[in-house]
Design an enzyme around this catalytic site. Sequence first.
Site, mmCIF file in Angstrom:
data_model
loop_
_atom_site.group_PDB
_atom_site.id
_atom_site.type_symbol
_atom_site.label_atom_id
_atom_site.label_comp_id
_atom_site.label_asym_id
_atom_site.label_seq_id
_atom_site.Cartn_x
_atom_site.Cartn_y
_atom_site.Cartn_z
ATOM 1 N N GLY A 47 -75.379 7.961 -33.517
ATOM 2 C CA GLY A 47 -75.535 6.338 -34.555
ATOM 3 C C GLY A 47 -76.654 6.347 -32.776
ATOM 4 O O GLY A 47 -77.621 4.582 -33.480
ATOM 5 N N ASP A 103 -73.106 2.005 -31.812
ATOM 6 C CA ASP A 103 -74.215 1.629 -33.082
ATOM 7 C C ASP A 103 -73.651 0.099 -33.648
ATOM 8 O O ASP A 103 -74.024 -0.278 -33.884
ATOM 9 C CB ASP A 103 -74.692 2.878 -34.037
ATOM 10 N N ASP A 106 -65.799 -0.595 -35.410
ATOM 11 C CA ASP A 106 -65.465 -0.806 -36.780
ATOM 12 C C ASP A 106 -63.689 -1.036 -36.405
ATOM 13 O O ASP A 106 -63.512 -2.101 -36.108
ATOM 14 C CB ASP A 106 -65.700 0.791 -37.518
ATOM 15 N N LYS A 134 -68.201 -5.242 -37.152
ATOM 16 C CA LYS A 134 -67.398 -5.173 -38.261
ATOM 17 C C LYS A 134 -66.425 -5.806 -37.479
ATOM 18 O O LYS A 134 -64.987 -4.983 -38.433
ATOM 19 C CB LYS A 134 -66.993 -4.358 -38.725
ATOM 20 N N PHE A 155 -70.555 -0.530 -46.070
ATOM 21 C CA PHE A 155 -71.312 0.409 -45.478
ATOM 22 C C PHE A 155 -72.546 1.297 -44.989
ATOM 23 O O PHE A 155 -73.605 0.762 -46.306
ATOM 24 C CB PHE A 155 -70.943 2.396 -46.325
ATOM 25 N N ARG A 168 -80.045 8.055 -41.270
ATOM 26 C CA ARG A 168 -80.704 7.499 -39.791
ATOM 27 C C ARG A 168 -81.674 7.008 -40.044
ATOM 28 O O ARG A 168 -81.696 5.980 -39.220
ATOM 29 C CB ARG A 168 -79.785 8.260 -38.952
HETATM 30 P P1 IMP Z 1 -64.685 2.687 -34.962
HETATM 31 O O1 IMP Z 1 -63.919 3.451 -34.744
HETATM 32 O O2 IMP Z 1 -63.572 3.216 -36.176
HETATM 33 O O3 IMP Z 1 -64.313 1.815 -34.965
HETATM 34 O O4 IMP Z 1 -65.724 3.713 -35.575
HETATM 35 C C1 IMP Z 1 -66.443 3.408 -35.115
HETATM 36 C C2 IMP Z 1 -67.847 4.520 -35.558
HETATM 37 O O5 IMP Z 1 -68.046 5.156 -37.412
HETATM 38 C C3 IMP Z 1 -69.208 4.088 -35.095
HETATM 39 O O6 IMP Z 1 -69.708 4.602 -34.055
HETATM 40 C C4 IMP Z 1 -69.395 5.008 -36.072
HETATM 41 O O7 IMP Z 1 -70.611 6.387 -35.852
HETATM 42 C C5 IMP Z 1 -68.901 4.776 -37.349
HETATM 43 N N1 IMP Z 1 -69.427 3.704 -38.708
HETATM 44 C C6 IMP Z 1 -68.394 2.814 -38.563
HETATM 45 N N2 IMP Z 1 -69.181 2.372 -39.917
HETATM 46 C C7 IMP Z 1 -70.082 2.636 -40.067
HETATM 47 C C8 IMP Z 1 -71.652 2.542 -41.167
HETATM 48 O O8 IMP Z 1 -70.872 1.141 -41.657
HETATM 49 N N3 IMP Z 1 -72.120 3.091 -40.892
HETATM 50 C C9 IMP Z 1 -72.419 4.066 -40.005
HETATM 51 N N4 IMP Z 1 -71.573 4.591 -39.703
HETATM 52 C C10 IMP Z 1 -69.649 4.057 -39.766
HETATM 53 MG MG MG Z 2 -71.147 5.963 -33.272
#
Ligand code: IMP
Ligand code: MG
Length: 190
Positions: A47, A103, A106, A134, A155, A168
């Site tokens: 990403g 990128d 979350d 987020k 999303f 992408r």
């Molecule tokens: P986390 O471990 O839950 O913080 O996830 C982070 C990863 O999930 C990011 O590096 C993204 O690759 C993916 N991700 C989280 N939200 C989105 C989204 O809305 N669109 C696409 N990829 C996402």
């Molecule tokens: Mg990522």
Amino acid sequence: MIKHDLVKEILISETEIKKRISELAVEIKNHYSNLKKPLVLIGILRGCLFFLSDFMMELDLACAVDFMYVESYAGQKTRTFEPKIKLDIFTNIKDHDVLIVEDIIDSGKTLVKLVEHLKLKAPKSVKILTLLDKKIKREVKIEADWFGFEVPDNFLIGYGLDYQEQLRNLPYIAIANLEKIKALESKKMS
Ligand code: IMP
Ligand code: MG
């Protein structure tokens, strides 16, 4: 998939992204004004693709770059397992300042894993830059040192963010039209 058809709404335009990246590059340059060794940027694949390259070209500092690949979502909308490191850096970061370039944050689980892993390599410091945050989705205690934009719980696709490895290559950040994507997919399968 015809990419623009799957966009529900453009959330952040190309111009807004570029403007914010210039601001971040200045803030970050000022933060690292006393660097003794090059700053090591660590891009989190896949990403970070466009964000890392645009940011790095704006950053007026001595820096190196390396990459990590962490599997967190397995291409799904929701995560099904804990993040796993699939590709590690090759650079020796001992005594270097390190800046992780993500990128989007979350739940925060990916970054917790990454920071823990990188700290074992004895860098001088580890900081986090993310284009999107987020904040509302956070499940673990971790914050970015710099973020581009706080985003809602939708999303998102484009500017490096994917839906099942596609989309992408939109130049902006958009809310995905998941209903349309799913309808297309089920049509393909029937
Ligand atoms: P986390 O471990 O839950 O913080 O996830 C982070 C990863 O999930 C990011 O590096 C993204 O690759 C993916 N991700 C989280 N939200 C989105 C989204 O809305 N669109 C696409 N990829 C996402
Ligand atoms: Mg990522």
